[in-house]
Design an enzyme around this catalytic site. Structure first.
Site, PDB file in Angstrom:
ATOM      1  N   ASP A 153       0.828  -1.210   0.000  1.00 48.72           N
ATOM      2  CA  ASP A 153       0.000   0.000   0.000  1.00 48.72           C
ATOM      3  C   ASP A 153       0.864   1.263   0.000  1.00 48.72           C
ATOM      4  O   ASP A 153       1.939   1.284   0.608  1.00 48.72           O
ATOM      5  CB  ASP A 153      -0.899  -0.019   1.244  1.00 48.72           C
ATOM      6  CG  ASP A 153      -2.051   0.974   1.129  1.00 48.72           C
ATOM      7  OD1 ASP A 153      -2.339   1.433   0.007  1.00 48.72           O
ATOM      8  OD2 ASP A 153      -2.653   1.289   2.164  1.00 48.72           O
ATOM      9  N   GLY A 154       0.359   2.303  -0.679  1.00 50.45           N
ATOM     10  CA  GLY A 154       1.003   3.615  -0.596  1.00 50.45           C
ATOM     11  C   GLY A 154       1.711   4.088  -1.847  1.00 50.45           C
ATOM     12  O   GLY A 154       2.374   5.123  -1.844  1.00 50.45           O
TER      13      GLY A 154
ATOM     14  N   TRP B 253       3.183   7.912  -2.444  1.00 45.40           N
ATOM     15  CA  TRP B 253       4.632   8.020  -2.681  1.00 45.40           C
ATOM     16  C   TRP B 253       4.876   8.878  -3.920  1.00 45.40           C
ATOM     17  O   TRP B 253       5.736   9.753  -3.930  1.00 45.40           O
ATOM     18  CB  TRP B 253       5.208   6.609  -2.865  1.00 45.40           C
ATOM     19  CG  TRP B 253       6.683   6.536  -3.085  1.00 45.40           C
ATOM     20  CD1 TRP B 253       7.641   6.355  -2.132  1.00 45.40           C
ATOM     21  CD2 TRP B 253       7.381   6.630  -4.346  1.00 45.40           C
ATOM     22  NE1 TRP B 253       8.896   6.333  -2.716  1.00 45.40           N
ATOM     23  CE2 TRP B 253       8.757   6.500  -4.071  1.00 45.40           C
ATOM     24  CE3 TRP B 253       6.976   6.811  -5.674  1.00 45.40           C
ATOM     25  CZ2 TRP B 253       9.731   6.536  -5.061  1.00 45.40           C
ATOM     26  CZ3 TRP B 253       7.948   6.862  -6.657  1.00 45.40           C
ATOM     27  CH2 TRP B 253       9.310   6.720  -6.358  1.00 45.40           C
TER      28      TRP B 253
ATOM     29  N   HIS C 177       3.166   3.135  -9.029  1.00 44.00           N
ATOM     30  CA  HIS C 177       3.028   1.679  -9.161  1.00 44.00           C
ATOM     31  C   HIS C 177       4.305   1.065  -9.750  1.00 44.00           C
ATOM     32  O   HIS C 177       4.695  -0.044  -9.391  1.00 44.00           O
ATOM     33  CB  HIS C 177       1.820   1.336 -10.041  1.00 44.00           C
ATOM     34  CG  HIS C 177       0.511   1.732  -9.413  1.00 44.00           C
ATOM     35  ND1 HIS C 177       0.222   1.494  -8.086  1.00 44.00           N
ATOM     36  CD2 HIS C 177      -0.583   2.369  -9.918  1.00 44.00           C
ATOM     37  CE1 HIS C 177      -0.991   1.956  -7.805  1.00 44.00           C
ATOM     38  NE2 HIS C 177      -1.489   2.503  -8.895  1.00 44.00           N
TER      39      HIS C 177
ATOM     40  N   GLU D  27     -12.055  -5.122  -5.635  1.00 45.20           N
ATOM     41  CA  GLU D  27     -12.610  -3.777  -5.830  1.00 45.20           C
ATOM     42  C   GLU D  27     -11.657  -2.863  -6.613  1.00 45.20           C
ATOM     43  O   GLU D  27     -12.092  -2.157  -7.524  1.00 45.20           O
ATOM     44  CB  GLU D  27     -12.889  -3.094  -4.478  1.00 45.20           C
ATOM     45  CG  GLU D  27     -13.930  -3.768  -3.612  1.00 45.20           C
ATOM     46  CD  GLU D  27     -13.370  -4.950  -2.810  1.00 45.20           C
ATOM     47  OE1 GLU D  27     -12.160  -4.948  -2.537  1.00 45.20           O
ATOM     48  OE2 GLU D  27     -14.124  -5.869  -2.486  1.00 45.20           O
TER      49      GLU D  27
ATOM     50  N   LEU E  47      11.394 -20.598  -3.399  1.00 48.75           N
ATOM     51  CA  LEU E  47      10.381 -19.633  -2.961  1.00 48.75           C
ATOM     52  C   LEU E  47       9.114 -19.818  -3.797  1.00 48.75           C
ATOM     53  O   LEU E  47       9.190 -19.932  -5.021  1.00 48.75           O
ATOM     54  CB  LEU E  47      10.915 -18.205  -3.152  1.00 48.75           C
ATOM     55  CG  LEU E  47       9.961 -17.048  -2.861  1.00 48.75           C
ATOM     56  CD1 LEU E  47       9.658 -16.936  -1.365  1.00 48.75           C
ATOM     57  CD2 LEU E  47      10.537 -15.715  -3.344  1.00 48.75           C
TER      58      LEU E  47
ATOM     59  N   ARG F  89       1.747  -4.711   6.629  1.00 44.77           N
ATOM     60  CA  ARG F  89       1.064  -3.671   5.846  1.00 44.77           C
ATOM     61  C   ARG F  89       1.826  -2.366   5.982  1.00 44.77           C
ATOM     62  O   ARG F  89       1.719  -1.663   6.988  1.00 44.77           O
ATOM     63  CB  ARG F  89      -0.384  -3.473   6.300  1.00 44.77           C
ATOM     64  CG  ARG F  89      -1.062  -2.408   5.424  1.00 44.77           C
ATOM     65  CD  ARG F  89      -2.562  -2.354   5.563  1.00 44.77           C
ATOM     66  NE  ARG F  89      -3.101  -1.509   4.492  1.00 44.77           N
ATOM     67  CZ  ARG F  89      -4.335  -1.550   4.038  1.00 44.77           C
ATOM     68  NH1 ARG F  89      -5.198  -2.403   4.542  1.00 44.77           N
ATOM     69  NH2 ARG F  89      -4.727  -0.744   3.064  1.00 44.77           N
TER      70      ARG F  89
HETATM   71  C1  FPP Z   1      -1.860   0.135  -3.383  1.00 44.32           C
HETATM   72  O1  FPP Z   1      -1.374   1.463  -3.310  1.00 44.32           O
HETATM   73  C2  FPP Z   1      -1.305  -0.517  -4.569  1.00 44.32           C
HETATM   74  C3  FPP Z   1      -2.045  -1.033  -5.583  1.00 44.32           C
HETATM   75  C4  FPP Z   1      -3.530  -1.000  -5.606  1.00 44.32           C
HETATM   76  C5  FPP Z   1      -1.388  -1.656  -6.748  1.00 44.32           C
HETATM   77  C6  FPP Z   1      -0.197  -2.504  -6.418  1.00 44.32           C
HETATM   78  C7  FPP Z   1       0.638  -2.658  -7.627  1.00 44.32           C
HETATM   79  C8  FPP Z   1       1.965  -2.738  -7.634  1.00 44.32           C
HETATM   80  C9  FPP Z   1       2.807  -2.809  -6.424  1.00 44.32           C
HETATM   81  C10 FPP Z   1       2.709  -2.712  -8.916  1.00 44.32           C
HETATM   82  C11 FPP Z   1       2.439  -3.805  -9.835  1.00 44.32           C
HETATM   83  C12 FPP Z   1       2.749  -5.112  -9.325  1.00 44.32           C
HETATM   84  C13 FPP Z   1       1.946  -6.143  -9.588  1.00 44.32           C
HETATM   85  C14 FPP Z   1       2.313  -7.504  -9.089  1.00 44.32           C
HETATM   86  C15 FPP Z   1       0.693  -5.958 -10.352  1.00 44.32           C
HETATM   87  P1  FPP Z   1      -2.368   2.639  -3.663  1.00 44.32           P
HETATM   88  O2  FPP Z   1      -2.413   2.815  -5.123  1.00 44.32           O
HETATM   89  O3  FPP Z   1      -3.697   2.356  -3.009  1.00 44.32           O
HETATM   90  O4  FPP Z   1      -1.656   3.862  -3.006  1.00 44.32           O
HETATM   91  P2  FPP Z   1      -2.292   4.931  -2.018  1.00 44.32           P
HETATM   92  O5  FPP Z   1      -2.711   4.158  -0.780  1.00 44.32           O
HETATM   93  O6  FPP Z   1      -1.152   5.850  -1.763  1.00 44.32           O
HETATM   94  O7  FPP Z   1      -3.448   5.570  -2.735  1.00 44.32           O
END
Ligand code: FPP
Length: 235
Positions: free
Chosen positions: A19-20, A24, A36, A66, A131, A184
């Site tokens: 998350d985040g 970032w 991302h 979602e 792994l 988390r």
């Molecule tokens: C949550 O942060 C992250 C996501 C919903 C996407 C996660 C995707 C990746 C780490 C990159 C791609 C990797 C794969 C395996 C698909 P957020 O977008 O909710 O950030 P925020 O909490 O700052 O809004």
């Protein structure tokens, strides 16, 4: 930092809610897609670090049921492209003969190019992987339980055979140990429908650090914290 980890008491299975990414990126004047991308690069780093440490199972929450329906098509396309890049780079080319990829969730609803890349990667036979990398995509813990119940009914399972072991065998994580440690990053203090069944006895570690910055040193700190917990497991 790694030297402080007790290698005899490593969690076998670590699960992470990544998350985040967007916060970032926003803090740096970058786009959500850039966030991302940084998150995906960090995932590669953490995956390799788990391999080095000897952690046997790593599960990451990449897209909830979602998430991918509620975010802008542009952002979702960016995540799909990163997923394909990650999968091709790490699994399809045998770049990691040591890692077996497993997907938690129904990814067949994704665009064809994404589904094909994933199918190719999961079909690579990795004998004796060091792994097992589980990526949760279009995943929700409640949805996983509903899917399991439907399969159990379809198999005409007699009710007296329904127990915890049987239900575990119908989950996406069948055959794998439950995560001893769930992490988390990103400041929120909730599970958000992640591994609802499997997290019953997990130690939960929360950090304010945003996922793209949650590197090997932060993972080591989380493991050291875990090793200081007394795991009573209901006793
Ligand atoms: C949550 O942060 C992250 C996501 C919903 C996407 C996660 C995707 C990746 C780490 C990159 C791609 C990797 C794969 C395996 C698909 P957020 O977008 O909710 O950030 P925020 O909490 O700052 O809004």
């Amino acid at each position: 930092m790694t030297s402080k980890i007790d290698s005899g008491n490593l969690p076998q299975h670590i699960a992470i809610i990544m998350d985040g990414n967007r916060r970032w990126a926003a803090a740096r004047g970058l786009t959500a897609g850039d966030g991302h991308k940084a998150g995906a690069k960090n995932l590669e780093v953490i995956m390799n670090h788990c391999l080095d440490l000897g952690v046997k199972h790593l599960t990451v929450y990449a897209l909830s049921t979602e998430n991918w329906q509620k975010r802008s098509p542009e952002e979702v396309k960016g995540i799909f492209d990163l997923l394909v890049w990650l999968v091709k780079n790490n699994f399809q080319k045998y770049a990691h003969a040591d890692i077996r990829l497993n997907i938690l969730g129904n990814f067949t609803v994704f665009p064809d190019y994404v589904t094909q890349a994933i199918n190719q990667a999961v079909s690579v036979k990795v004998k004796n992987p060091k792994l097992i990398m589980n990526i949760a995509l279009n995943y929700g813990g409640r949805d996983e339980l509903i899917t399991a119940v439907k399969k159990i009914i379809k198999a005409k399972t007699p009710s007296d055979q329904i127990n915890e072991d049987l239900i575990s065998q119908y989950l996406y994580t069948a055959g794998q140990p439950e995560p001893e440690l769930i992490i988390r990053p990103g400041g929120e203090v909730r599970l958000s429908n992640f591994l609802l069944w499997q997290s019953s006895y997990s130690e939960l570690y929360f950090s304010d650090i945003l996922w793209p910055d949650f590197g090997p040193e932060q993972l080591d700190q989380a493991i050291i914290w875990y090793q200081q917990r007394q795991r009573r497991l209901g006793k």
